[in-house]
Design a protein around this motif. Structure first.
Motif, short mmCIF file in Angstrom:
data_model
loop_
_atom_site.label_atom_id
_atom_site.label_comp_id
_atom_site.label_asym_id
_atom_site.label_seq_id
_atom_site.Cartn_x
_atom_site.Cartn_y
_atom_site.Cartn_z
N ILE A 177 0.85 -1.20 0.00
CA ILE A 177 0.00 0.00 0.00
C ILE A 177 0.88 1.24 0.00
N TYR A 178 0.57 2.16 -0.91
CA TYR A 178 1.24 3.46 -0.91
C TYR A 178 0.51 4.35 0.10
N ARG A 179 1.24 4.78 1.12
CA ARG A 179 0.66 5.63 2.17
C ARG A 179 1.03 7.08 1.92
N TRP A 180 0.03 7.93 2.02
CA TRP A 180 0.25 9.38 1.98
C TRP A 180 -0.83 10.00 2.84
N GLN A 181 -0.72 11.27 3.07
CA GLN A 181 -1.65 11.93 4.00
C GLN A 181 -3.01 12.09 3.36
N THR A 182 -3.83 11.06 3.53
CA THR A 182 -5.20 11.09 3.03
C THR A 182 -6.10 10.35 4.00
N VAL A 183 -7.34 10.70 3.99
CA VAL A 183 -8.32 10.03 4.84
C VAL A 183 -8.68 8.70 4.19
N GLY A 184 -8.71 7.64 4.96
CA GLY A 184 -9.23 6.38 4.44
C GLY A 184 -8.22 5.27 4.23
N ILE A 185 -6.95 5.60 4.03
CA ILE A 185 -5.99 4.53 3.73
C ILE A 185 -5.85 3.59 4.91
N GLY A 186 -5.94 4.11 6.12
CA GLY A 186 -5.88 3.27 7.31
C GLY A 186 -7.04 2.29 7.37
N ASP A 187 -8.20 2.72 6.89
CA ASP A 187 -9.37 1.83 6.86
C ASP A 187 -9.15 0.67 5.89
N ILE A 188 -8.57 0.97 4.75
CA ILE A 188 -8.28 -0.08 3.77
C ILE A 188 -7.30 -1.09 4.36
N GLU A 189 -6.23 -0.58 4.97
CA GLU A 189 -5.25 -1.47 5.60
C GLU A 189 -5.90 -2.32 6.69
N PHE A 190 -6.72 -1.71 7.52
CA PHE A 190 -7.37 -2.42 8.62
C PHE A 190 -8.26 -3.55 8.10
N ILE A 191 -9.10 -3.25 7.15
CA ILE A 191 -10.04 -4.26 6.63
C ILE A 191 -9.30 -5.38 5.92
N LEU A 192 -8.32 -5.05 5.10
CA LEU A 192 -7.57 -6.10 4.40
C LEU A 192 -6.85 -7.00 5.39
N GLY A 193 -6.26 -6.39 6.43
CA GLY A 193 -5.60 -7.18 7.46
C GLY A 193 -6.58 -8.07 8.21
N LYS A 194 -7.75 -7.53 8.52
CA LYS A 194 -8.79 -8.29 9.22
C LYS A 194 -9.27 -9.47 8.37
N ASN A 237 4.52 -5.95 -14.42
CA ASN A 237 3.37 -6.84 -14.57
C ASN A 237 2.74 -7.19 -13.21
N ILE A 238 2.54 -6.16 -12.40
CA ILE A 238 1.91 -6.31 -11.09
C ILE A 238 0.60 -5.50 -11.10
N ASN A 239 -0.45 -6.08 -10.57
CA ASN A 239 -1.74 -5.39 -10.53
C ASN A 239 -1.64 -4.12 -9.69
N TYR A 240 -2.33 -3.08 -10.16
CA TYR A 240 -2.39 -1.81 -9.44
C TYR A 240 -3.85 -1.49 -9.18
N ILE A 241 -4.20 -1.35 -7.91
CA ILE A 241 -5.56 -1.01 -7.49
C ILE A 241 -5.55 0.42 -6.97
N SER A 242 -6.31 1.26 -7.61
CA SER A 242 -6.41 2.66 -7.22
C SER A 242 -7.82 2.90 -6.69
N TRP A 243 -7.94 3.12 -5.37
CA TRP A 243 -9.23 3.37 -4.75
C TRP A 243 -9.50 4.87 -4.86
N ILE A 244 -10.54 5.21 -5.60
CA ILE A 244 -10.85 6.61 -5.85
C ILE A 244 -12.22 6.93 -5.29
N PHE A 245 -12.32 8.08 -4.65
CA PHE A 245 -13.61 8.50 -4.11
C PHE A 245 -13.77 10.00 -4.37
N ASP A 246 -15.00 10.42 -4.30
CA ASP A 246 -15.29 11.84 -4.44
C ASP A 246 -16.41 12.17 -3.45
#
Length: 88
Positions: free
Chosen positions: A5-22, A76-85
């Motif tokens: 996971i690429y971490r930067w100062q944004t809201v929500g990345i911690g939630d993605i990490e938490f759920i995937l880990g869970k 040749n690695i999958n890239y998932i970009s979670w985008i929200f508005d």
């Protein structure tokens, strides 16, 4: 699955990490301050080196970054970009 996971100062990345880990997935992260979102040789090298150290199923970012997409495409690695508005 193994995700980088690429971490930067944004809201929500911690939630993605938490759920995937869970869900039982293995999560690693990488952080970097971009100089250019389309081309950043320092980050490209850093990301490439990290992706060569371990076999990942995908790289995930909150929002889309061309430089990440380019590296993933080359390796040749999958890239998932979670985008929200959330206009208010």
């Amino acid at each position: 699955m193994k995700f980088l996971i690429y971490r930067w100062q944004t809201v929500g990345i911690g939630d993605i990490e938490f759920i995937l880990g869970k869900m039982g997935h293995e999560i690693d992260s990488i952080e970097h301050v971009f100089h250019n979102y389309e081309e950043d040789n320092d980050f490209s090298k850093c990301l490439t080196d990290k992706l060569h150290l371990k076999q990942y199923d995908a790289v995930i970012s909150f929002n889309y970054f061309q430089v990440i997409s380019n590296v993933c495409n080359e390796l040749n690695i999958n890239y998932i970009s979670w985008i929200f508005d959330s206009p208010t």
